[in-house]
Design an enzyme around this catalytic site. Structure first.
Site, short mmCIF file in Angstrom:
data_model
loop_
_atom_site.label_atom_id
_atom_site.label_comp_id
_atom_site.label_asym_id
_atom_site.label_seq_id
_atom_site.Cartn_x
_atom_site.Cartn_y
_atom_site.Cartn_z
N GLY A 16 3.77 -10.49 -11.82
CA GLY A 16 2.32 -10.44 -11.85
C GLY A 16 1.72 -11.13 -13.05
O GLY A 16 1.51 -12.34 -13.07
N ARG A 17 1.44 -10.34 -14.08
CA ARG A 17 0.68 -10.82 -15.23
C ARG A 17 1.22 -12.07 -15.92
O ARG A 17 0.42 -12.90 -16.37
CB ARG A 17 0.51 -9.67 -16.23
CG ARG A 17 -0.57 -8.69 -15.79
CD ARG A 17 -0.50 -7.36 -16.54
NE ARG A 17 0.40 -6.44 -15.86
CZ ARG A 17 0.36 -5.12 -16.00
NH1 ARG A 17 -0.53 -4.57 -16.79
NH2 ARG A 17 1.20 -4.36 -15.34
N LEU A 24 0.81 -1.22 0.00
CA LEU A 24 0.00 0.00 0.00
C LEU A 24 0.84 1.27 0.00
O LEU A 24 0.31 2.37 -0.09
CB LEU A 24 -0.96 0.00 1.20
CG LEU A 24 -1.95 -1.17 1.24
CD1 LEU A 24 -2.90 -1.01 2.43
CD2 LEU A 24 -2.74 -1.27 -0.06
N LYS A 25 2.15 1.13 0.12
CA LYS A 25 3.08 2.26 -0.02
C LYS A 25 2.66 3.46 0.83
O LYS A 25 2.46 4.57 0.32
CB LYS A 25 3.21 2.67 -1.49
CG LYS A 25 3.63 1.55 -2.42
CD LYS A 25 3.74 2.05 -3.86
CE LYS A 25 4.11 0.94 -4.83
NZ LYS A 25 3.01 -0.02 -5.04
#
Length: 229
Positions: A209-210, A61-62
């Site tokens: 990810g992807r 969430l930075k």
């Protein structure tokens, strides 16, 4: 115990596809990263569901706010039982120190890392927000600040890992997004490495990810990547 360096980014808009993907993966072979979109929609219950499946969670969430606010957010993240949480190093030394104190005080302390410069940035993008230094200098400055604050590591491009390790400490963790297997599309990442290249640079954890989550068979895609390491 999970010794895999791979963190899979569950970048889905809602929990159903995220859980479907997670259930095809083994918590012995990866950890999962939950970002802003998915967490904003689904919140703490999704973290609990993924942990029930056996996964360690990186809550990405930075956080970037005044020290007290960030410390409070880190305390809540720790209460959720996450494995790792992060802040923006550009929030400054006092903010990061407050975050570290909050993490350390938790019953189950999460790893605390700081984002240096987003991997979607390049020198021109830095200049557009008023940072006159080149990418490498800015990343080094923020990494040293995070190290001084007592954080466990930084989120950075694999390109910066060797100089960060040299200017901080070998055990200072480096978490590297922008990881793409050979022949994968670069999507919105400017600084891209293959998993094997990133590990050769000294990266401790690889965020992917992807190439895995959008694969027809996520488990097979993960296994194929692990076979290259």
């Amino acid at each position: 115990m999970n010794h895999s360096p791979i963190i899979i980014a569950l970048d889905f808009p809602q929990k159903e596809p995220a859980l479907t993907c997670a259930k095809q993966l083994s918590p012995q072979h990866c950890r999962l990263k939950i970002g802003s979109e998915l967490f904003t929609r689904e919140g703490a219950p999704l973290i609990a569901q993924l942990r029930e499946l056996g996964f360690e969670i990186f809550l990405d969430l930075k956080f970037h706010d005044i020290p007290n606010t960030v410390a409070a957010a880190v305390r809540v993240a720790a209460d959720l039982g996450v494995w790792m949480v992060n802040v923006h190093a550009s929030g400054g030394l006092a903010m990061m120190q407050a975050a570290k104190e909050a993490a350390t005080a938790a019953k189950q302390a999460p790893l605390l890392t700081a984002v240096t410069v987003l991997t979607s940035f390049d020198d021109a993008a830095l200049g557009s927000v008023g940072v006159d230094d080149l990418m490498e200098s800015q990343v080094q400055r923020l990494a040293r600040l995070a190290f001084t604050a007592g954080l466990d590591g930084v989120v950075c491009s694999a390109a910066e890992v060797p100089v960060i390790k040299k200017s901080t400490a070998p055990q200072f963790l480096t978490v590297t997004p922008g990881i793409r297997p050979q022949q994968s599309a670069h999507d919105d990442q400017k600084r891209v490495f293959t998993p094997k290249e990133a590990l050769a640079q000294g990266s401790d954890y690889l965020v992917i990810g992807r190439p895995i989550t959008r694969a027809a068979d996520p488990a097979q895609a993960l296994n194929a990547i692990m076979a290259t390491l």
